[in-house]
Design a protein around this motif. Sequence first.
Motif, PDB file in Angstrom:
ATOM      1  N   ARG A  65       0.809  -1.220   0.000  1.00  0.00           N
ATOM      2  CA  ARG A  65       0.000   0.000   0.000  1.00  0.00           C
ATOM      3  C   ARG A  65       0.836   1.261   0.000  1.00  0.00           C
ATOM      4  NH1 ARG A  65      -2.571  -4.051   1.174  1.00  0.00           N
ATOM      5  NH2 ARG A  65      -4.802  -4.271   0.844  1.00  0.00           N
TER       6      ARG A  65
ATOM      7  N   ASN C  92     -11.475   1.256   2.534  1.00  0.00           N
ATOM      8  CA  ASN C  92     -11.368   1.150   3.985  1.00  0.00           C
ATOM      9  C   ASN C  92     -10.805   2.408   4.632  1.00  0.00           C
ATOM     10  OD1 ASN C  92     -12.306  -1.406   3.950  1.00  0.00           O
ATOM     11  ND2 ASN C  92     -10.392  -2.393   4.455  1.00  0.00           N
ATOM     12  N   PRO C 122     -16.907  -0.468   1.689  1.00  0.00           N
ATOM     13  CA  PRO C 122     -15.728  -1.122   2.233  1.00  0.00           C
ATOM     14  C   PRO C 122     -15.005  -1.939   1.168  1.00  0.00           C
ATOM     15  CG  PRO C 122     -17.675  -2.303   2.899  1.00  0.00           C
ATOM     16  CD  PRO C 122     -18.144  -1.118   2.128  1.00  0.00           C
ATOM     17  N   GLY C 123     -13.764  -2.237   1.442  1.00  0.00           N
ATOM     18  CA  GLY C 123     -12.943  -2.985   0.488  1.00  0.00           C
ATOM     19  C   GLY C 123     -11.620  -2.287   0.359  1.00  0.00           C
ATOM     20  N   CYS C 124     -10.593  -3.031   0.013  1.00  0.00           N
ATOM     21  CA  CYS C 124      -9.280  -2.398  -0.059  1.00  0.00           C
ATOM     22  C   CYS C 124      -8.558  -2.854  -1.307  1.00  0.00           C
ATOM     23  CB  CYS C 124      -8.456  -2.686   1.173  1.00  0.00           C
ATOM     24  SG  CYS C 124      -6.951  -1.747   1.257  1.00  0.00           S
ATOM     25  N   PRO C 125      -8.818  -2.285  -2.463  1.00  0.00           N
ATOM     26  CA  PRO C 125      -9.856  -1.322  -2.798  1.00  0.00           C
ATOM     27  C   PRO C 125     -11.146  -2.021  -3.199  1.00  0.00           C
ATOM     28  CG  PRO C 125      -8.441  -1.658  -4.670  1.00  0.00           C
ATOM     29  CD  PRO C 125      -7.916  -2.536  -3.586  1.00  0.00           C
ATOM     30  N   PRO C 126     -12.290  -1.288  -3.216  1.00  0.00           N
ATOM     31  CA  PRO C 126     -13.526  -1.892  -3.719  1.00  0.00           C
ATOM     32  C   PRO C 126     -13.453  -2.072  -5.230  1.00  0.00           C
ATOM     33  CG  PRO C 126     -13.890   0.390  -3.135  1.00  0.00           C
ATOM     34  CD  PRO C 126     -12.498   0.084  -2.743  1.00  0.00           C
TER      35      PRO C 126
ATOM     36  N   PHE D  37     -14.889 -10.630   0.822  1.00  0.00           N
ATOM     37  CA  PHE D  37     -14.776 -10.753   2.275  1.00  0.00           C
ATOM     38  C   PHE D  37     -14.979 -12.212   2.672  1.00  0.00           C
ATOM     39  CE2 PHE D  37     -16.240  -6.331   1.833  1.00  0.00           C
ATOM     40  CZ  PHE D  37     -15.196  -5.723   2.488  1.00  0.00           C
ATOM     41  N   GLY D  77     -14.873  -2.807   6.338  1.00  0.00           N
ATOM     42  CA  GLY D  77     -14.317  -1.490   6.617  1.00  0.00           C
ATOM     43  C   GLY D  77     -12.955  -1.595   7.275  1.00  0.00           C
ATOM     44  N   CYS D  79     -11.395  -5.088   7.098  1.00  0.00           N
ATOM     45  CA  CYS D  79     -10.836  -6.227   6.371  1.00  0.00           C
ATOM     46  C   CYS D  79     -10.315  -5.756   5.014  1.00  0.00           C
ATOM     47  CB  CYS D  79     -11.910  -7.279   6.167  1.00  0.00           C
ATOM     48  SG  CYS D  79     -11.393  -8.645   5.142  1.00  0.00           S
ATOM     49  N   ILE D  80      -9.095  -6.161   4.666  1.00  0.00           N
ATOM     50  CA  ILE D  80      -8.531  -5.741   3.384  1.00  0.00           C
ATOM     51  C   ILE D  80      -8.611  -6.852   2.339  1.00  0.00           C
ATOM     52  CG2 ILE D  80      -7.018  -4.013   4.398  1.00  0.00           C
ATOM     53  CD1 ILE D  80      -4.739  -5.966   4.079  1.00  0.00           C
ATOM     54  N   ARG D  81      -9.332  -7.916   2.620  1.00  0.00           N
ATOM     55  CA  ARG D  81      -9.596  -8.990   1.655  1.00  0.00           C
ATOM     56  C   ARG D  81      -8.311  -9.617   1.122  1.00  0.00           C
ATOM     57  NH1 ARG D  81     -14.722  -6.575  -1.675  1.00  0.00           N
ATOM     58  NH2 ARG D  81     -13.356  -4.956  -2.415  1.00  0.00           N
TER      59      ARG D  81
END
Lengths: 361, 125, 151, 200
Positions: A65, C92, C122-126, D37, D77, D79-81
């Motif tokens: 990141r 996120n 939400p998601g990193c990234p969505p 998720f 929010g 969790c970074i999957r």
Amino acid sequence: MKKTVDISLPVGPVHPLFKEPCRIKCETRGEYVLSAEVELGYVKKGIERIMRGRPWQEVMFLAERVCGICSVIHNYTFIEAVEKISGIIPPERAAYLRVIVNELDRMQSHLLANYSYCYTIEHETLAMYVLNLRETVMDQLELITGARVTCAYIIPGGVRWDLPDDRAESLKSALDHIDSELTRFVRIFETGPFIALRSKGIGILTKEAAEAAYAVGPTARASGISVDCRSDHPTYQALGFSPVVRHEGDNYARIMARFDEVFQSVNLIRSALLKMQPGPVRGGGVIQAGSIQYRMEAPRGELLYDLVTDEYGRILEIAIQTPSIMNIQVCAHEMLTDAESAADITSIFISSDPCIACTER
Amino acid sequence: MEYLYEKDLRRMKLLILESRRHHAVTIEIAAILGIKPQAARKILIEECDMLLLENLPARCDAARKKGNEIEQKLGIHMLTQATHLISPDAGQKAVADVIEKIESGLEKEIALEEGRTGILELIRS
Amino acid sequence: MSIIQKLKNTIRSRSIHVCYVNVGSCNGCDIEILACLSPRYDIEQYGIYVHNNPREADVLLITGAFSPQWEDKLKPLWEKIPHPKVAVAIGNCPISGCVFNRPETLVDPPVSKHIPIAAEIPGCPPRPTEIISTILSLAPLIFKDYEEKKQ
Amino acid sequence: MTSIIWYIREFLRPAWISRFLTAKTEPLVTPPYFRDFPVTTENECTQCLACMMICPAPEAIIVVKREGVWRPEITKGHCIRCGLCVEACPEDVLASGRILATKKEEKLLLSGTYHISINPKTCMGCGNCSVVCPVNREIDPSLRSSGTSRSNEVIMRVDTGQNKILHEEKCTGCKTCEEHCPNNAIRVARVVEATEGGKL
């Protein structure tokens, strides 16, 4: 006689053409740019401070990141650096899989950079073509790793999972598609008279200035400096890699160097797929104490990880030197100076493929 | 010149200089100038813009090996090319002064010391 | 409900102007917003236009955890957007600070401390699909009968 | 003239008009292999906390007891999957995308050992870590009420103003202590090894 008023022209922080916030302050006389200064600090997160004292599973994701566009190479470099410290050698298949994912990431990053440039010089048709082609690359990246942007595919001792034959076939057909489509787009770019007006001879970076500022990546290679850390990497050496170099040093050369590198990446992935033998993809191994400076070639140039680990594999000290730092600096202090028109400020800035998130971390 | 939305950037510049590689470079420049690292940091923060500060380690890597023995001992290329603390002409003049002093019979160490003081004066002025 | 209001609702649901601002993200969410522009996802077929000028926008997409430089800048930017307006947090970072919300960090999440956030993705990234479907489902609800709600 | 008529006729076709007005790209779908998720499967959680150990994001996953059964809970929010928890779970409680199937097929494994280190200079002996540690609370239930422990079986205990490690080998690496330490004095090192094919 009427006195010419010197104007200080700020561009940004939020600007329609920038993906990220930064502020270029140009001293101009009329349209002529006398000097430029870039103000940063809008995306400073302190990643290096957070990384200290954390185990590799956390630092790996923090490293990813640092930059969302070239996330794979940060992951790759960090993992290879800690592997070098602990003497872990990944299995051969894993090494080739890493190269495949890294080159896919490089392709999407270069296509995105060229999209931004075409959009900046208002050639929206070509920009949308290139952006749509990037989606093909993203699909392949998602097919292999399971995520579009932050893939987290490379771990110490290998990669997360294997590439079965059916996915390799789909990757091959996607590569053929990219090859044929991109040849068309490059011809549009090469022959477009308006593109040439906005690109050729604008934003010239001389070889001397590039060397003094330690410019790297396509920015340096477009100015005739043959630097590419991939030529020192054993896996790339096995694939027969040699850097793409151009000599004009203007916007056009930088964009064309990126297009050429996309073709080069396509060929690298093809030869990696040919050379890959079935076998394990994870070799195990734990991280040990040591320190290292490790360089790899990110899409934007040389990426340096300077880190110290302790006996349990925690990161004690870390410094990351990303390529955008050098490229934006040389862009702001060399290329933008003496730009003929204020309209060229953004196109010159975008042509150096700036990534503010990398620069500030 | 006054800008709108202008902010005090000193804290952010200090954050940049905290990094491991920047810290090493600051100590190196302090050694060249013969002052404390804190003073060198203050000079760097005042003289350089944020982008140049970020790029300091890489520029120093490019500049470190340049020049002859006297130039390297004085760190002229580090100060002119890498950090832009003094102009290239002033740097060449300082080197010429030191060489002249050595040729006129002054001991090398003392001549270098005097040159260093002269450069520091130049930066502080 | 007057017929003009109905017309306004219909037009508003087909013409959403979007502005995005990066308050310290890693670029991952930004390029996913950018991917929405590509002909594959084609955000403009739903009448959503990306403008990047807050004075023309209805929806403000916020990416990134909150970095210190934005403390005095995000609020004025939010105030420049004409009513009706809505802010959407993408990823996120604006929600929780993601992996950056650790001791010693410089960022100051969540963004909802500084401006009102109407929706979070939400998601990193969505994925681009998640971004588009959220904007599409959210915007008509917010902008529906705005004039009547105001009274 | 004929061409104008041709054009008008062409554009008045109902098929053309309907396509013109409803031009849309293909529906937006998320591919099945996307790492979404994590969701819980039928399998029973044994509260080994391997998922909490591997998770790189703060507060993203927590193993809690609901209605008498332990279950991992994912916070959207946070969790970074990344999917590491799916790989690390020895009981296959979590699933995401095709990670679980790949894990079974290729016998992927993430296994770890844990080491706790306390910086004696910054530790002020507040005992937060000993109280929040899920393993400590399991071993000595009196911690919940009193906040102090007399047992010698716990992982760590505050003794004469300093936190002392008694049983490092019992640590599950959930790093709850790290998150609750006010001085960042306690650090849990997780030496994780990634292997394949079931061999170590």
